[in-house]
Design a protein around this motif. Structure first.
Motif, mmCIF file in Angstrom:
data_model
loop_
_atom_site.group_PDB
_atom_site.id
_atom_site.type_symbol
_atom_site.label_atom_id
_atom_site.label_comp_id
_atom_site.label_asym_id
_atom_site.label_seq_id
_atom_site.Cartn_x
_atom_site.Cartn_y
_atom_site.Cartn_z
ATOM 1 N N LYS A 101 0.952 -1.124 -0.035
ATOM 2 C CA LYS A 101 -0.009 -0.045 -0.021
ATOM 3 C C LYS A 101 0.902 1.244 -0.063
ATOM 4 O O LYS A 101 0.578 2.323 -0.516
ATOM 5 N N GLY A 102 2.198 1.375 0.471
ATOM 6 C CA GLY A 102 2.789 2.437 0.597
ATOM 7 C C GLY A 102 3.364 2.645 -0.829
ATOM 8 O O GLY A 102 3.290 4.003 -1.100
ATOM 9 N N ASN A 103 3.886 1.809 -1.406
ATOM 10 C CA ASN A 103 4.241 2.070 -2.953
ATOM 11 C C ASN A 103 3.087 2.416 -3.663
ATOM 12 O O ASN A 103 3.147 3.295 -4.724
ATOM 13 N N ALA A 104 1.761 1.826 -3.593
ATOM 14 C CA ALA A 104 0.730 2.369 -4.230
ATOM 15 C C ALA A 104 0.181 3.661 -3.915
ATOM 16 O O ALA A 104 -0.145 4.524 -4.679
ATOM 17 N N LEU A 105 0.400 4.058 -2.686
ATOM 18 C CA LEU A 105 0.183 5.533 -2.333
ATOM 19 C C LEU A 105 1.278 6.453 -3.123
ATOM 20 O O LEU A 105 0.588 7.534 -3.605
ATOM 21 N N ILE A 106 2.168 6.242 -3.017
ATOM 22 C CA ILE A 106 3.364 7.031 -3.684
ATOM 23 C C ILE A 106 3.067 7.287 -5.272
ATOM 24 O O ILE A 106 2.936 8.350 -5.940
ATOM 25 N N ARG A 107 2.717 6.159 -5.882
ATOM 26 C CA ARG A 107 2.423 5.997 -7.246
ATOM 27 C C ARG A 107 1.087 6.652 -7.569
ATOM 28 O O ARG A 107 1.047 7.782 -8.612
ATOM 29 N N LEU A 108 0.293 6.668 -6.887
ATOM 30 C CA LEU A 108 -1.045 7.344 -6.928
ATOM 31 C C LEU A 108 -1.038 8.857 -6.714
ATOM 32 O O LEU A 108 -1.393 9.702 -7.554
ATOM 33 N N ALA A 109 -0.210 9.336 -5.654
ATOM 34 C CA ALA A 109 0.201 10.582 -5.607
ATOM 35 C C ALA A 109 0.828 11.299 -6.675
ATOM 36 O O ALA A 109 0.466 12.498 -6.917
ATOM 37 N N ALA A 110 1.792 10.705 -7.232
ATOM 38 C CA ALA A 110 2.682 10.816 -8.383
ATOM 39 C C ALA A 110 1.933 11.308 -9.491
ATOM 40 O O ALA A 110 1.809 12.266 -10.250
ATOM 41 N N HIS A 111 0.892 10.225 -9.535
ATOM 42 C CA HIS A 111 0.078 10.289 -10.866
ATOM 43 C C HIS A 111 -0.924 11.541 -10.594
ATOM 44 O O HIS A 111 -1.244 11.981 -11.830
ATOM 45 N N LEU A 112 -1.322 11.882 -9.392
ATOM 46 C CA LEU A 112 -2.258 12.829 -9.360
ATOM 47 C C LEU A 112 -1.863 14.154 -9.302
ATOM 48 O O LEU A 112 -2.212 15.525 -8.739
ATOM 49 N N PHE A 122 -4.668 6.288 6.254
ATOM 50 C CA PHE A 122 -5.220 5.842 7.491
ATOM 51 C C PHE A 122 -5.152 4.201 7.470
ATOM 52 O O PHE A 122 -5.382 3.631 6.461
ATOM 53 N N GLY A 123 -4.945 3.588 8.919
ATOM 54 C CA GLY A 123 -4.743 2.279 8.619
ATOM 55 C C GLY A 123 -5.083 1.570 10.103
ATOM 56 O O GLY A 123 -5.184 2.183 11.100
ATOM 57 N N ASP A 128 -1.195 -2.383 6.414
ATOM 58 C CA ASP A 128 -1.209 -0.696 6.257
ATOM 59 C C ASP A 128 -0.056 -0.129 6.660
ATOM 60 O O ASP A 128 0.117 1.132 6.502
ATOM 61 N N ILE A 129 1.046 -0.816 7.251
ATOM 62 C CA ILE A 129 2.022 -0.009 7.856
ATOM 63 C C ILE A 129 2.913 0.580 6.754
ATOM 64 O O ILE A 129 3.154 1.693 7.125
ATOM 65 N N SER A 130 2.988 0.084 5.453
ATOM 66 C CA SER A 130 3.880 0.643 4.592
ATOM 67 C C SER A 130 3.260 1.819 4.105
ATOM 68 O O SER A 130 3.892 3.064 4.037
ATOM 69 N N MET A 131 1.925 2.118 4.018
ATOM 70 C CA MET A 131 1.175 3.275 3.707
ATOM 71 C C MET A 131 1.327 4.214 4.714
ATOM 72 O O MET A 131 1.304 5.482 4.292
ATOM 73 N N ILE A 132 1.291 3.961 5.944
ATOM 74 C CA ILE A 132 1.386 4.693 7.285
ATOM 75 C C ILE A 132 2.753 5.314 7.158
ATOM 76 O O ILE A 132 2.867 6.713 7.311
ATOM 77 N N ARG A 133 3.614 4.517 6.858
ATOM 78 C CA ARG A 133 5.108 4.982 6.882
ATOM 79 C C ARG A 133 5.517 5.843 5.723
ATOM 80 O O ARG A 133 6.091 6.882 5.964
ATOM 81 N N MET A 134 4.782 5.689 4.667
ATOM 82 C CA MET A 134 5.113 6.460 3.273
ATOM 83 C C MET A 134 4.225 7.806 3.233
ATOM 84 O O MET A 134 4.822 8.814 2.599
ATOM 85 N N VAL A 148 0.808 -1.140 14.174
ATOM 86 C CA VAL A 148 0.335 0.112 13.365
ATOM 87 C C VAL A 148 0.503 1.486 13.922
ATOM 88 O O VAL A 148 1.009 2.387 13.589
ATOM 89 N N LYS A 149 0.018 1.479 15.214
ATOM 90 C CA LYS A 149 -0.035 2.776 16.266
ATOM 91 C C LYS A 149 1.553 3.070 16.238
ATOM 92 O O LYS A 149 1.635 4.356 16.334
ATOM 93 N N ALA A 150 2.400 2.060 16.352
ATOM 94 C CA ALA A 150 3.674 2.455 16.603
ATOM 95 C C ALA A 150 4.395 3.289 15.533
ATOM 96 O O ALA A 150 5.322 4.066 15.823
ATOM 97 N N VAL A 151 4.089 3.068 14.361
ATOM 98 C CA VAL A 151 4.467 3.920 13.192
ATOM 99 C C VAL A 151 3.745 5.110 12.857
ATOM 100 O O VAL A 151 4.266 5.752 11.944
#
Length: 173
Positions: A101-112, A122-123, A128-134, A148-151
């Motif tokens: 999900k983290g890589n997907a978030l970054i690719r989507l953001a770049a596309h937009l 949110f997770g 969801d950890i990679s997305m929360i971190r990215m 998840v809370k820790a990151v």
């Protein structure tokens, strides 16, 4: 005591015998309903894959016994090129390395045309950890797993209490 699904083209294919005994593998009614909406039963999903596709998007496993889940995770950890995560207390998800999900978030953001630091995620589960971190700002739900809370940058109220909306009101609006 392991139910396994393979996703092909966004559709999860499960063995008919798993479908017929879904409550044995997925006791939570909400997840049970989700599985019913997102899976297609076939007589033998392994045979179906061999005959009908060249590429599997993802493999999902549901475990009746936690010990089996732990053993499987340990075995899978030694296989290069895969990413093992979990979204529920009794499952494992197997994806290609980097398919998170983290890589997907970054690719989507770049596309937009959105900068990474302008994103919010949110997770509540390990997957969801990679997305929360990215994300520029990562938010965990109050009922999220501790890892998840820790990151996370912030912990909001539970998803049952509209935690996403509460965090958006607090930090965006």
């Amino acid at each position: 005591d392991i139910m396994y699904d393979a996703y092909i083209g966004g559709v999860g294919y499960t063995r008919q015998s798993f479908w017929d005994n879904l409550a044995h593998y997925v006791p939570n009614q909400g997840i049970h309903d989700l599985v019913r909406k997102t899976r297609k039963p076939v007589p033998d999903n392994i045979e179906y894959i061999r005959e009908n596709c060249e590429y599997v998007d993802k493999i999902n496993l549901f475990f009746v016994k936690e010990e089996a889940r732990v053993r499987m995770r340990n075995v899978l950890a030694d296989i290069p090129g895969i990413l093992v995560s979990s979204s529920l207390s009794n499952n494992l998800e197997i994806n290609a390395a980097g398919a998170d999900k983290g890589n997907a978030l970054i690719r989507l953001a770049a596309h937009l045309g959105i900068r990474q630091e302008e994103t919010m995620a949110f997770g509540d589960g390990e997957n969801d950890i990679s997305m929360i971190r990215m994300a520029g700002f990562g938010v965990a739900m109050e009922n999220a797993e501790e890892c998840v809370k820790a990151v996370a940058d912030h912990i909001t109220v539970t998803n049952n209490d509209a935690g996403v909306a509460a965090a958006i009101r607090k930090f965006v609006l």
